[in-house]
Structure formats: C-alpha cells, structure tokens
Design a protein around this motif. Sequence first.
Motif, PDB file in Angstrom:
ATOM      1  N   GLY A 166     -18.041   7.806  -7.923  1.00  0.00           N
ATOM      2  CA  GLY A 166     -18.181   6.439  -8.417  1.00  0.00           C
ATOM      3  C   GLY A 166     -16.983   5.574  -8.140  1.00  0.00           C
ATOM      4  O   GLY A 166     -16.031   5.569  -8.919  1.00  0.00           O
ATOM      5  N   GLY A 167     -17.023   4.872  -7.017  1.00  0.00           N
ATOM      6  CA  GLY A 167     -16.017   3.857  -6.731  1.00  0.00           C
ATOM      7  C   GLY A 167     -14.640   4.373  -6.375  1.00  0.00           C
ATOM      8  O   GLY A 167     -13.662   3.629  -6.485  1.00  0.00           O
ATOM      9  N   ILE A 168     -14.536   5.617  -5.937  1.00  0.00           N
ATOM     10  CA  ILE A 168     -13.208   6.174  -5.621  1.00  0.00           C
ATOM     11  C   ILE A 168     -12.740   5.621  -4.272  1.00  0.00           C
ATOM     12  O   ILE A 168     -13.458   5.658  -3.281  1.00  0.00           O
ATOM     13  CB  ILE A 168     -13.257   7.718  -5.588  1.00  0.00           C
ATOM     14  CG1 ILE A 168     -13.654   8.256  -6.969  1.00  0.00           C
ATOM     15  CG2 ILE A 168     -11.908   8.287  -5.140  1.00  0.00           C
ATOM     16  CD1 ILE A 168     -14.045   9.725  -6.973  1.00  0.00           C
ATOM     17  N   LYS A 169     -11.538   5.092  -4.291  1.00  0.00           N
ATOM     18  CA  LYS A 169     -10.932   4.515  -3.080  1.00  0.00           C
ATOM     19  C   LYS A 169      -9.638   5.284  -2.788  1.00  0.00           C
ATOM     20  O   LYS A 169      -9.150   6.034  -3.633  1.00  0.00           O
ATOM     21  CB  LYS A 169     -10.565   3.032  -3.299  1.00  0.00           C
ATOM     22  CG  LYS A 169     -11.705   2.193  -3.852  1.00  0.00           C
ATOM     23  CD  LYS A 169     -12.667   1.740  -2.766  1.00  0.00           C
ATOM     24  CE  LYS A 169     -13.771   0.851  -3.326  1.00  0.00           C
ATOM     25  NZ  LYS A 169     -15.106   1.360  -3.161  1.00  0.00           N
ATOM     26  N   LEU A 170      -9.073   5.015  -1.628  1.00  0.00           N
ATOM     27  CA  LEU A 170      -7.807   5.661  -1.270  1.00  0.00           C
ATOM     28  C   LEU A 170      -6.742   5.378  -2.328  1.00  0.00           C
ATOM     29  O   LEU A 170      -5.951   6.254  -2.681  1.00  0.00           O
ATOM     30  CB  LEU A 170      -7.364   5.136   0.104  1.00  0.00           C
ATOM     31  CG  LEU A 170      -6.475   6.029   0.962  1.00  0.00           C
ATOM     32  CD1 LEU A 170      -6.933   7.485   0.972  1.00  0.00           C
ATOM     33  CD2 LEU A 170      -6.421   5.475   2.374  1.00  0.00           C
ATOM     34  N   SER A 171      -6.766   4.154  -2.869  1.00  0.00           N
ATOM     35  CA  SER A 171      -5.739   3.765  -3.846  1.00  0.00           C
ATOM     36  C   SER A 171      -5.872   4.530  -5.161  1.00  0.00           C
ATOM     37  O   SER A 171      -4.891   4.732  -5.872  1.00  0.00           O
ATOM     38  CB  SER A 171      -5.836   2.258  -4.124  1.00  0.00           C
ATOM     39  OG  SER A 171      -7.130   1.950  -4.590  1.00  0.00           O
ATOM     40  N   THR A 172      -7.099   4.956  -5.512  1.00  0.00           N
ATOM     41  CA  THR A 172      -7.295   5.661  -6.788  1.00  0.00           C
ATOM     42  C   THR A 172      -7.409   7.182  -6.599  1.00  0.00           C
ATOM     43  O   THR A 172      -7.431   7.921  -7.575  1.00  0.00           O
ATOM     44  CB  THR A 172      -8.553   5.153  -7.522  1.00  0.00           C
ATOM     45  OG1 THR A 172      -9.670   5.177  -6.629  1.00  0.00           O
ATOM     46  CG2 THR A 172      -8.361   3.748  -8.041  1.00  0.00           C
ATOM     47  N   LEU A 173      -7.460   7.617  -5.351  1.00  0.00           N
ATOM     48  CA  LEU A 173      -7.637   9.052  -5.094  1.00  0.00           C
ATOM     49  C   LEU A 173      -6.528   9.918  -5.706  1.00  0.00           C
ATOM     50  O   LEU A 173      -6.830  10.966  -6.283  1.00  0.00           O
ATOM     51  CB  LEU A 173      -7.769   9.291  -3.582  1.00  0.00           C
ATOM     52  CG  LEU A 173      -8.126  10.705  -3.153  1.00  0.00           C
ATOM     53  CD1 LEU A 173      -9.418  11.204  -3.789  1.00  0.00           C
ATOM     54  CD2 LEU A 173      -8.232  10.794  -1.622  1.00  0.00           C
ATOM     55  N   PRO A 174      -5.251   9.512  -5.627  1.00  0.00           N
ATOM     56  CA  PRO A 174      -4.206  10.357  -6.229  1.00  0.00           C
ATOM     57  C   PRO A 174      -4.442  10.610  -7.728  1.00  0.00           C
ATOM     58  O   PRO A 174      -4.237  11.730  -8.212  1.00  0.00           O
ATOM     59  CB  PRO A 174      -2.918   9.555  -5.994  1.00  0.00           C
ATOM     60  CG  PRO A 174      -3.220   8.754  -4.759  1.00  0.00           C
ATOM     61  CD  PRO A 174      -4.659   8.374  -4.878  1.00  0.00           C
ATOM     62  N   GLU A 175      -4.910   9.583  -8.444  1.00  0.00           N
ATOM     63  CA  GLU A 175      -5.199   9.747  -9.882  1.00  0.00           C
ATOM     64  C   GLU A 175      -6.341  10.744 -10.100  1.00  0.00           C
ATOM     65  O   GLU A 175      -6.308  11.572 -11.025  1.00  0.00           O
ATOM     66  CB  GLU A 175      -5.580   8.377 -10.460  1.00  0.00           C
ATOM     67  CG  GLU A 175      -5.729   8.363 -11.960  1.00  0.00           C
ATOM     68  CD  GLU A 175      -6.219   7.010 -12.492  1.00  0.00           C
ATOM     69  OE1 GLU A 175      -6.663   6.976 -13.646  1.00  0.00           O
ATOM     70  OE2 GLU A 175      -6.155   6.009 -11.752  1.00  0.00           O
ATOM     71  N   VAL A 176      -7.339  10.666  -9.228  1.00  0.00           N
ATOM     72  CA  VAL A 176      -8.483  11.584  -9.303  1.00  0.00           C
ATOM     73  C   VAL A 176      -8.028  13.011  -9.010  1.00  0.00           C
ATOM     74  O   VAL A 176      -8.357  13.951  -9.734  1.00  0.00           O
ATOM     75  CB  VAL A 176      -9.585  11.150  -8.293  1.00  0.00           C
ATOM     76  CG1 VAL A 176     -10.650  12.214  -8.144  1.00  0.00           C
ATOM     77  CG2 VAL A 176     -10.203   9.830  -8.735  1.00  0.00           C
TER      78      VAL A 176
END
Length: 210
Positions: A166-176
Amino acid sequence: MKLQLALDLVDIAGAKEIVSEVAEFIDVVEIGTPIVINEGLHAVKAIKEAFPALTVLADLKIMDAGGYEVMKAVEAGADIVTVLGVSDDSTIRGAVEEAKKTNKEILVDLINVKDIKARAAEVDALGVDYVCVHSGYDHQAEGKNSFADLHAIKSVVKRAKTAIAGGIKLSTLPEVIAAGPDLVIVGGGITGESDQKAAAAEMKRLVSQA
Ligand SMILES: O=C(CO)[C@H](O)[C@H](O)COP(=O)(O)O
C-alpha cells in the motif's frame, strides 16, 4: 526479505512489458485485482507462461468459495493466491487446504480488518502462508499507511510470513524494512516511476540487505 511487484493498472501486454524490464530485480510478480477483473485468470496464465521462473501471485482478494477459487487460480498458474482476512474462517480454511494439495501458498490480506492484531493471530492459526497488512488505494487517498499495523502483527504472527502493501515508495522503504516484513509489495512505487528499472533495482538492493 523479498520484493513483490504489484501490477494493477495495465493490461496483459503492458504487464509483460514492465516485467521484462524489471524481472531480475523482483521475487514475486502480482497480477493485481483490476487486471483479473479486466482480463480474467488469462492474465495469470499469460504471465506465468512468459516468466516461468518468477513466482506469480494472483490478487483475487477471495471472500467466499475459497477452495474453488484457489483451485482455478492455481490451474491458471498462480503460486500464491490472496484471500481477504475479513472472510469467514471456513473460506480461509478451504483456501489453505486447496493450496496445500499442490504446494501453493495463501496470502491473507488484512485490508479493512478492524482488530488487526486479533485477526492476524487467528488467520496465522488457520495455517496461512502470509499475513499481509494493506492500505488500499482508497485509504492511501486519505493519507493512511500500514506501517504501524506491520509492527502490531509482527508481535502476534508466529508461524506465517508477514507482508506489507500500500503506497510504498523508495522514500518510505527504509521505514518498512526496519519493521522486518518477509515480503514487501510495491506497485506504483515502481510502475509510476519514469525509470522503472532503476527504481526496482534500488528497492531490490535495499530489501536484499535486510
Ligand atoms: O492490492 C492493491 C490495491 O488494492 C495494490 O496492488 C497494492 O496496494 C500495491 O500497490 P501500490 O504500491 O500502488 O499501493
């Protein structure tokens, strides 16, 4: 940790084109619900035939008749089939039983489940292979994501693998990645990029390090 490419807003030809570009960087290719609605299970068959080395997930979001619908998806070439967490336990049980006959897998999507932690523990006990937290497009439009839900299910899922979509982008991938799912599912974060290959390559590099 594995990377799944979700294909939603393309037809079979478009799906083949994108997978040809990024196949070396993905572990699983998802034939998304909109493609199955538009093209039927032929889309699953076409992608499995074109890319036999890739694991193919059919995102049917099954809600009823679990055994029958999994059977049809597997006949078409699916390796993993999705069932909704809001379904009855009997639907999930039927799906799991059917998948096991041919060594295929069931991913339960917890989209719109209210008590995520309790349902994750229940579906884990039903013997599913993946438990997935998911903010769908409509929730994404409201600015929601599932990162906190991933932390919540990680504490209760004991035997299944965990996944997030759901809406995972390169910018949020490290948090995931920091939350430690077994499978990261990315659609628009790859397909919406002008350089899909570069986006997939970088995402694969990051998940491989985890
Ligand atoms: O199942 C889906 C929508 O219901 C999508 O495949 C999933 O949300 C991943 O796509 P995106 O990264 O674009 O959100």
